[in-house]
Design a protein around this motif. Structure first.
Motif, mmCIF file in Angstrom:
data_model
loop_
_atom_site.group_PDB
_atom_site.id
_atom_site.type_symbol
_atom_site.label_atom_id
_atom_site.label_comp_id
_atom_site.label_asym_id
_atom_site.label_seq_id
_atom_site.Cartn_x
_atom_site.Cartn_y
_atom_site.Cartn_z
ATOM 1 N N LEU A 28 141.555 117.779 46.550
ATOM 2 C CA LEU A 28 141.985 118.456 45.252
ATOM 3 C C LEU A 28 140.822 119.132 44.347
ATOM 4 O O LEU A 28 140.901 120.242 43.898
ATOM 5 C CB LEU A 28 142.697 117.434 44.330
ATOM 6 C CG LEU A 28 143.720 117.892 43.144
ATOM 7 C CD1 LEU A 28 144.664 118.760 43.798
ATOM 8 C CD2 LEU A 28 144.047 116.817 42.432
ATOM 9 N N GLY A 29 139.752 118.226 44.498
ATOM 10 C CA GLY A 29 138.411 118.849 43.421
ATOM 11 C C GLY A 29 138.125 119.960 44.352
ATOM 12 O O GLY A 29 137.567 121.004 43.774
ATOM 13 N N MET A 31 139.634 122.195 46.256
ATOM 14 C CA MET A 31 140.401 123.238 46.165
ATOM 15 C C MET A 31 140.379 123.931 44.780
ATOM 16 O O MET A 31 140.348 125.198 44.629
ATOM 17 C CB MET A 31 141.870 122.706 46.330
ATOM 18 C CG MET A 31 141.977 122.445 47.926
ATOM 19 S SD MET A 31 143.997 121.900 48.300
ATOM 20 C CE MET A 31 145.063 122.595 47.428
ATOM 21 N N ASN A 32 140.285 123.127 43.626
ATOM 22 C CA ASN A 32 140.029 123.739 42.448
ATOM 23 C C ASN A 32 138.815 124.567 42.253
ATOM 24 O O ASN A 32 138.869 125.515 41.841
ATOM 25 C CB ASN A 32 139.998 122.561 41.398
ATOM 26 C CG ASN A 32 140.200 123.139 39.946
ATOM 27 O OD1 ASN A 32 140.569 124.168 39.692
ATOM 28 N ND2 ASN A 32 139.719 122.287 39.078
ATOM 29 N N TYR A 33 137.700 124.047 43.036
ATOM 30 C CA TYR A 33 136.537 124.736 43.017
ATOM 31 C C TYR A 33 136.797 126.041 43.604
ATOM 32 O O TYR A 33 136.225 127.125 43.244
ATOM 33 C CB TYR A 33 135.476 123.717 43.499
ATOM 34 C CG TYR A 33 134.083 124.619 43.729
ATOM 35 C CD1 TYR A 33 133.305 124.966 42.737
ATOM 36 C CD2 TYR A 33 133.537 124.876 45.153
ATOM 37 C CE1 TYR A 33 132.081 125.502 43.052
ATOM 38 C CE2 TYR A 33 132.616 125.522 45.373
ATOM 39 C CZ TYR A 33 131.793 125.959 44.217
ATOM 40 O OH TYR A 33 130.588 126.614 44.298
ATOM 41 N N TYR A 34 137.227 126.016 44.878
ATOM 42 C CA TYR A 34 137.480 127.227 45.483
ATOM 43 C C TYR A 34 138.248 128.234 44.905
ATOM 44 O O TYR A 34 138.045 129.731 44.780
ATOM 45 C CB TYR A 34 137.978 126.911 46.860
ATOM 46 C CG TYR A 34 138.620 128.210 47.696
ATOM 47 C CD1 TYR A 34 137.528 128.830 48.345
ATOM 48 C CD2 TYR A 34 139.980 128.303 47.622
ATOM 49 C CE1 TYR A 34 137.942 129.913 49.236
ATOM 50 C CE2 TYR A 34 140.201 129.661 48.711
ATOM 51 C CZ TYR A 34 139.326 130.466 49.379
ATOM 52 O OH TYR A 34 139.276 131.641 50.047
ATOM 53 N N GLN A 35 139.297 127.899 44.281
ATOM 54 C CA GLN A 35 140.054 128.866 43.173
ATOM 55 C C GLN A 35 139.565 129.355 42.268
ATOM 56 O O GLN A 35 139.454 130.669 41.890
ATOM 57 C CB GLN A 35 141.475 128.111 42.676
ATOM 58 C CG GLN A 35 142.214 128.896 41.834
ATOM 59 C CD GLN A 35 143.510 128.032 41.351
ATOM 60 O OE1 GLN A 35 143.286 126.834 41.460
ATOM 61 N NE2 GLN A 35 144.243 128.760 40.701
ATOM 62 N N SER A 36 138.512 128.700 41.488
ATOM 63 C CA SER A 36 137.490 129.044 40.563
ATOM 64 C C SER A 36 136.576 130.225 41.109
ATOM 65 O O SER A 36 136.287 131.104 40.647
ATOM 66 C CB SER A 36 136.907 128.005 39.753
ATOM 67 O OG SER A 36 137.778 127.203 39.153
ATOM 68 N N THR A 38 136.687 131.923 43.944
ATOM 69 C CA THR A 38 137.694 133.079 44.259
ATOM 70 C C THR A 38 137.871 133.921 43.137
ATOM 71 O O THR A 38 137.839 135.131 43.067
ATOM 72 C CB THR A 38 138.766 132.828 44.839
ATOM 73 O OG1 THR A 38 138.536 131.905 46.124
ATOM 74 C CG2 THR A 38 139.613 134.092 45.515
ATOM 75 N N TYR A 39 138.271 133.442 41.995
ATOM 76 C CA TYR A 39 138.543 134.428 40.880
ATOM 77 C C TYR A 39 137.470 134.812 40.196
ATOM 78 O O TYR A 39 137.621 135.947 39.942
ATOM 79 C CB TYR A 39 139.394 133.322 39.698
ATOM 80 C CG TYR A 39 139.726 134.032 38.428
ATOM 81 C CD1 TYR A 39 140.929 134.793 38.311
ATOM 82 C CD2 TYR A 39 138.745 134.068 37.365
ATOM 83 C CE1 TYR A 39 141.005 135.548 37.266
ATOM 84 C CE2 TYR A 39 138.949 134.609 36.142
ATOM 85 C CZ TYR A 39 140.151 135.677 36.098
ATOM 86 O OH TYR A 39 140.324 136.064 34.994
#
Length: 114
Positions: A28-29, A31-36, A38-39
């Motif tokens: 989960l951590g 995935m959150n890092y990857y999303q940030s 990518t944004y």
């Protein structure tokens, strides 16, 4: 050891559940890092493209007297011109990205043709 004298090897149920919990929290951590990440890359790309597009719009306006078609959908363009004397005009272009970043460029265009 069990009742029949043989030893057991492996993980117990609580150990396996704790390992699964740690793995899921870690994923989960990540995935959150990857999303940030990518944004951030998307925003950086849009910012760079906005400045490039604003410059292109000013170049097109200097050559033809008008801008070009928008780069893509959801990108907003706005031109404005203010007289800066008899022969000159201050042209401004604003390019707004879908992420709401704005690039604003100005140019002084003068016509000295006889």
């Amino acid at each position: 050891m069990t009742d029949d004298g043989t030893s057991q090897q492996g993980f117990s149920l609580p150990e396996a559940l704790i390992a699964m919990l740690l793995l899921s929290v870690s994923l989960l951590g990540l995935m959150n890092y990857y999303q940030s990440l990518t944004y951030g890359f998307m925003r950086q790309w849009q910012t760079q493209e906005a400045w490039t597009e604003a410059h292109s719009q000013l170049e097109a306006h200097a050559a033809t007297g008008k801008g070009t078609e928008p780069l893509a959908e959801k990108w907003n363009y706005q031109f404005s011109g203010v007289s800066a004397g008899q022969l000159c005009q201050r042209v401004q272009v604003i390019v707004q990205t879908p992420a709401k970043y704005q690039a604003v460029l100005h140019r002084l265009e003068c016509n000295f043709a006889p």
